[in-house]
Design an enzyme around this catalytic site. Structure first.
Site, PDB file in Angstrom:
ATOM      1  CG  ASP A   8      13.707  -0.232  12.064  1.00 48.98           C
ATOM      2  OD1 ASP A   8      13.636  -0.087  10.833  1.00 48.98           O
ATOM      3  OD2 ASP A   8      13.173  -1.179  12.670  1.00 48.98           O
ATOM      4  CG  MET A  16       8.612  -8.077   5.655  1.00 49.57           C
ATOM      5  SD  MET A  16       8.389  -6.860   6.970  1.00 49.57           S
ATOM      6  CE  MET A  16       8.302  -7.961   8.378  1.00 49.57           C
ATOM      7  CB  ILE A  21      18.168  -6.897   7.854  1.00 46.08           C
ATOM      8  CG1 ILE A  21      16.965  -6.791   8.807  1.00 46.08           C
ATOM      9  CG2 ILE A  21      19.274  -5.943   8.291  1.00 46.08           C
ATOM     10  CD1 ILE A  21      17.255  -7.248  10.221  1.00 46.08           C
ATOM     11  CG  LEU A  22      18.628  -3.991   2.222  1.00 47.68           C
ATOM     12  CD1 LEU A  22      18.287  -2.598   1.690  1.00 47.68           C
ATOM     13  CD2 LEU A  22      18.747  -4.992   1.066  1.00 47.68           C
ATOM     14  CD  GLU A  29       3.127   2.931   7.775  1.00 49.17           C
ATOM     15  OE1 GLU A  29       3.768   2.454   6.832  1.00 49.17           O
ATOM     16  OE2 GLU A  29       2.720   2.241   8.729  1.00 49.17           O
ATOM     17  CB  SER A  64      -0.976   0.005   1.177  1.00 43.41           C
ATOM     18  OG  SER A  64      -0.294   0.115   2.395  1.00 43.41           O
ATOM     19  CG  ASN A  65       3.671   2.698   2.966  1.00 44.50           C
ATOM     20  OD1 ASN A  65       3.462   3.885   3.185  1.00 44.50           O
ATOM     21  ND2 ASN A  65       3.533   1.762   3.899  1.00 44.50           N
ATOM     22  CG  ASN A  69      12.468   1.424   6.436  1.00 47.08           C
ATOM     23  OD1 ASN A  69      11.664   0.859   5.677  1.00 47.08           O
ATOM     24  ND2 ASN A  69      12.600   1.092   7.711  1.00 47.08           N
ATOM     25  CG  HIS A  72       9.911   1.486  11.970  1.00 47.18           C
ATOM     26  ND1 HIS A  72      10.156   0.144  11.798  1.00 47.18           N
ATOM     27  CD2 HIS A  72       9.627   1.644  13.288  1.00 47.18           C
ATOM     28  CE1 HIS A  72      10.044  -0.480  12.957  1.00 47.18           C
ATOM     29  NE2 HIS A  72       9.720   0.416  13.878  1.00 47.18           N
TER      30      HIS A  72
HETATM   31  C1  GRF Z   1       3.929  -0.631   6.866  1.00 48.90           C
HETATM   32  O1  GRF Z   1       3.293  -0.470   8.099  1.00 48.90           O
HETATM   33  C2  GRF Z   1       5.382  -0.222   6.957  1.00 48.90           C
HETATM   34  O2  GRF Z   1       5.603   0.850   7.800  1.00 48.90           O
HETATM   35  C3  GRF Z   1       6.002  -1.464   7.535  1.00 48.90           C
HETATM   36  O3  GRF Z   1       5.335  -2.533   6.888  1.00 48.90           O
HETATM   37  C4  GRF Z   1       4.031  -2.104   6.475  1.00 48.90           C
HETATM   38  C5  GRF Z   1       3.958  -2.318   4.998  1.00 48.90           C
HETATM   39  O4  GRF Z   1       2.693  -2.095   4.480  1.00 48.90           O
HETATM   40  N1  GRF Z   1       7.445  -1.423   7.388  1.00 48.90           N
HETATM   41  P1  GRF Z   1       2.467  -2.027   2.910  1.00 48.90           P
HETATM   42  O5  GRF Z   1       3.084  -3.276   2.298  1.00 48.90           O
HETATM   43  O6  GRF Z   1       3.090  -0.775   2.397  1.00 48.90           O
HETATM   44  O7  GRF Z   1       0.963  -2.025   2.736  1.00 48.90           O
END
Ligand code: GRF
Length: 193
Positions: free
Chosen positions: A150, A95, A97-98, A179, A21-22, A112, A114
């Protein structure tokens, strides 16, 4: 609002693992004239990421890299980024970690988002931990990525009140809406004159 036609924008790759969604909000933002970025590449470690569909919908190149062997996955990603002349990386629900070495290759050019008010609640299960800790507020943070999880320099944060009856799920929903606004705002903050 005016749509962008030009291509003198920062070529950006968005890394996802899930719903995306982001990613969707970043793509929509990138199409506005005022956006300093274009989204040119979507990278995922997970072929089941729902967010990959946005590649098709918005005609953006997408690539999947399995992280079973992290070193080799990162090498392949770096070469894909180079091939596509990527200037900026936006992690959005990615998900994995680089490694330090990967980050060194894009120093100061990885962002990023968070879902907490960093430095509080780094890592996973942020909403549950915020509620258990009886926090009055939580929120979200956009930050630069450095080699510690983070922990890079904070660009922008949005604070959200935690209500008494908020469950982690309800709180996650409320924060996710914010976000989607915060990430574009943070990008404008860094790159706009
Ligand atoms: C978001 O809450 C982001 O902050 C976290 O994982 C979620 C990802 O959501 N790191 P989406 O895949 O962007 O919907």
């Amino acid at each position: 609002m005016a749509l962008s036609t030009g291509s003198n924008k920062l070529k950006t790759a968005v890394f996802i693992s899930g719903a995306g969604s982001n990613l969707k909000s970043l793509i929509k933002f990138s199409l506005l004239k005022k956006s300093p970025i274009s989204i040119d590449l979507i990278i995922s470690n997970n072929p089941k990421s729902k967010g990959l569909k946005f590649g098709k919908i918005f005609n953006i190149k997408k690539r999947i890299f399995y992280f079973k062997k992290k070193n080799s996955a990162e090498k392949k990603i770096l070469s894909e980024l180079k091939k596509n002349k990527i200037d900026l990386i936006c992690l959005a629900g990615f998900m994995k970690i680089l490694s330090k070495n990967f980050i060194k290759n894009f120093k100061g050019k990885i962002l990023n988002i968070h879902p907490s008010l960093l430095p509080k609640f780094k890592g996973l299960n942020t909403h549950k931990r915020a509620i258990i800790n009886k926090e009055k507020y939580s929120g979200c943070t956009v930050h630069f990525v450095n080699s510690k999880l983070d922990s890079g320099k904070i660009i922008l944060q949005k604070k959200i009140k935690i209500n008494n009856n908020d469950t982690p799920k309800i709180l996650a929903k409320k924060i996710l809406i914010q976000e989607h606004k915060l990430y574009p705002k943070a990008i404008l903050k860094i790159f706009s004159p």
